[in-house]
Design an enzyme around this catalytic site. Structure first.
Site, short mmCIF file in Angstrom:
data_model
loop_
_atom_site.label_atom_id
_atom_site.label_comp_id
_atom_site.label_asym_id
_atom_site.label_seq_id
_atom_site.Cartn_x
_atom_site.Cartn_y
_atom_site.Cartn_z
N CYS A 21 0.91 -1.16 0.00
CA CYS A 21 0.00 0.00 0.00
C CYS A 21 0.94 1.21 0.00
O CYS A 21 1.12 1.85 1.02
CB CYS A 21 -0.89 0.00 1.24
SG CYS A 21 -1.89 -1.47 1.44
N GLY A 35 6.32 7.46 0.89
CA GLY A 35 7.21 7.89 1.98
C GLY A 35 8.04 6.75 2.54
O GLY A 35 9.27 6.83 2.63
N ASP A 53 0.04 -0.15 -5.33
CA ASP A 53 -1.06 0.62 -4.72
C ASP A 53 -2.30 0.41 -5.59
O ASP A 53 -2.19 0.23 -6.81
CB ASP A 53 -0.73 2.11 -4.61
CG ASP A 53 -1.58 2.79 -3.53
OD1 ASP A 53 -1.09 2.96 -2.40
OD2 ASP A 53 -2.76 3.11 -3.83
N CYS A 106 -1.72 4.71 10.66
CA CYS A 106 -1.62 6.05 11.26
C CYS A 106 -2.87 6.28 12.11
O CYS A 106 -3.46 7.36 12.10
CB CYS A 106 -1.38 7.14 10.22
SG CYS A 106 -2.58 7.18 8.91
C1 LIG Z 1 -1.64 4.97 4.51
S1 LIG Z 1 -1.55 5.08 2.81
C2 LIG Z 1 0.07 4.51 2.49
C3 LIG Z 1 1.15 5.53 2.75
C4 LIG Z 1 2.50 5.12 2.17
N1 LIG Z 1 2.91 3.81 2.60
C5 LIG Z 1 3.60 6.12 2.50
O1 LIG Z 1 4.41 5.86 3.38
O2 LIG Z 1 3.64 7.16 1.84
C6 LIG Z 1 -2.53 3.74 2.32
C7 LIG Z 1 -2.50 3.45 0.82
O3 LIG Z 1 -3.18 2.22 0.61
C8 LIG Z 1 -3.79 2.26 -0.66
N2 LIG Z 1 -4.78 1.18 -0.68
C9 LIG Z 1 -6.04 1.16 -0.16
N3 LIG Z 1 -6.61 -0.04 -0.38
C10 LIG Z 1 -5.69 -0.80 -1.02
C11 LIG Z 1 -5.68 -2.14 -1.52
N4 LIG Z 1 -6.76 -2.94 -1.37
N5 LIG Z 1 -4.59 -2.59 -2.17
C12 LIG Z 1 -3.50 -1.80 -2.33
N6 LIG Z 1 -3.45 -0.52 -1.89
C13 LIG Z 1 -4.52 -0.04 -1.23
C14 LIG Z 1 -4.33 3.68 -0.74
O4 LIG Z 1 -4.53 4.04 -2.09
C15 LIG Z 1 -3.22 4.48 -0.05
O5 LIG Z 1 -2.34 5.00 -1.00
#
Ligand SMILES: C[S@@+](CC[C@H](N)C(=O)[O-])C[C@H]1O[C@@H](n2cnc3c(N)ncnc32)[C@H](O)[C@@H]1O
Length: 411
Positions: free
Chosen positions: A243, A248, A265, A363
């Site tokens: 994800c 970051g 993602d 988070c």
């Molecule tokens: C908390 S953010 C991740 C932040 C990232 N790891 C960083 O450090 O910048 C969660 C991410 O999960 C993605 N996401 C949500 N559901 C998902 C899925 N079923 N499979 C893959 N990615 C997913 C969202 O699009 C989002 O970009």
């Protein structure tokens, strides 16, 4: 008046459920953007106090002018614009917005009453945590039950302005040399656990070395992946960040380890941000749009020795940065997040090699999404051992984040 019209439009969209960041994107670069942001974010941050004050000030509330009163009371409370000008401008704006002159008189009367009784009204806000810390009651009650020892520290940690953390790219410059650049640029900073927090937000154009990839903007609470791996002697070679957007954690891993990284993602447009960040930092990874709840990946037919699951969550640890969460998030959303998180980690477990690791990250500050999910992992994922669990509480310097490092032992 144009600014008030824009602020009112944005607030009405957010109050009816739109995402604040997405709405604000449409106003990027407008003439008075700093003031627009000050008013929009300010009203949302102080929503619960403002609602209380309006209830106290008007016996017969008028929903049509609620947003105008929010803006007016917020300005009379915090801004350095003279009080008479705030009242006059908002009364004029109300006359332009509504034909009925009684509505403008109502706004005038409420704002003047607030001015008159400000001190005693504001002292009433301290009687209740929801109005004192500007958080919804469901959230305070939930924290109080699930995390009694930390709940006051969490709710007060969420009431500051967001901190401005930065992450130095070790491949380009040493921390100590980057600190010298900050000193030369007269940028004040604090070093917390070897991580940099600036005393004030700084435009990226002014951040030394930003465009040369020496530094990134990242809350320091989100910078603990490498600390955890280092103290547990984990040095990954094949990493899946399932994800990953906006990248970051992925970039921080690539800045610190010589490894192959696959960044996945579900959101195509968000994956483009990972690419932008990698390019600026001169790093490389393979990027794939995919769904971590049901897809499997491997790297040249090998499993991954580290899988990062920085899962979608309530984001309650980032309320300072994303204040609309306190308006839009509901108690009933939490179970849905937990279900989705378990689906993701269950699916990702088969991508972890024997003797490899899963790093679970949220988070969120809620036990349901953090400690309770770790308990679930230990009970449900075959051959799992918890190596380290770390809850970073929100504070003046950082957002709230949760990490768990889980090993798949060779059973
Ligand atoms: C908390 S953010 C991740 C932040 C990232 N790891 C960083 O450090 O910048 C969660 C991410 O999960 C993605 N996401 C949500 N559901 C998902 C899925 N079923 N499979 C893959 N990615 C997913 C969202 O699009 C989002 O970009």
């Amino acid at each position: 008046m144009k600014l008030y019209k824009q602020v009112k439009e944005i607030l009405e969209l957010v109050y009816s459920g739109s995402n604040l960041n997405l709405v604000m994107d449409q106003y990027k670069g407008i003439e008075d953007e700093p003031r627009l942001k000050y008013l929009v974010y300010g009203v949302i941050r102080y929503n619960f106090a403002l609602e209380y004050l309006i209830r106290k000030l008007s016996k017969h509330p008028n929903d049509k002018v609620q947003t105008i009163l929010f803006i007016g009371i917020f300005e009379l409370w915090f801004s350095n614009k003279p009080n008479y000008a705030v009242v006059n401008d908002l009364v004029e704006f109300t006359k332009e917005s509504f034909e009925n002159p009684k509505i403008a008189s109502f706004v005038n009367a409420i704002l003047r009453s607030f001015q008159r009784d400000k001190e005693s009204l504001l002292s009433e806000l301290n009687k209740d945590y929801s109005t004192k810390f500007n958080l919804p009651n469901w959230f305070i009650d939930k924290l109080k039950i699930s995390d009694k020892p930390n709940y006051l520290s969490i709710i007060s940690g969420l009431s500051y302005h967001p901190a401005f953390g930065i992450r130095v790219n070790q491949r380009k410059i040493k921390l100590v040399d980057y600190v010298s650049k900050l000193v030369n640029a007269n940028i004040e900073y604090e070093l917390i656990n070897n991580k940099l927090v600036l005393s004030e937000a700084c435009a990226i154009e002014k951040l030394p070395g930003f465009f040369d990839g020496e530094v990134s903007v990242q809350d320091i609470g989100a910078q603990y992946v490498v600390d955890i791996l280092t103290r547990n002697n984990v040095s990954p070679k094949f990493v899946l960040d399932a994800c990953s957007a906006p990248g970051g954690k992925a970039c921080q891993i690539l800045e610190n380890y010589d490894c192959d990284l696959l960044a996945v993602d579900i959101a195509h447009e968000r994956l483009a941000k990972v690419k932008q960040n990698l390019d600026r930092l001169n790093l490389s990874a393979q990027l794939i749009v995919g769904d971590a709840t049901n897809q499997k990946w491997n790297k040249d037919h090998q499993m991954f020795d580290l899988v990062i699951a920085d899962v979608p969550c309530s984001a309650t640890g980032t309320i300072k940065r994303n204040p609309d969460i306190k308006l839009t998030r509901k108690l009933s959303d939490i179970d849905n997040f937990v279900m989705q998180q378990r689906e993701i980690i269950n699916n990702l477990w088969s991508n972890v090699s024997n003797d490899g690791y899963l790093m679970y990250i949220t988070c969120s500050v809620l036990h349901d999404e953090n400690q309770d999910n770790v308990t679930w992992i230990k009970a449900n994922l075959a051959n799992s051992i918890l190596i380290e669990e770390l809850q970073i509480l929100p504070s003046l310097h950082n957002d709230g984040l949760f990490y768990a490092l889980i090993k798949k032992h060779n059973g």
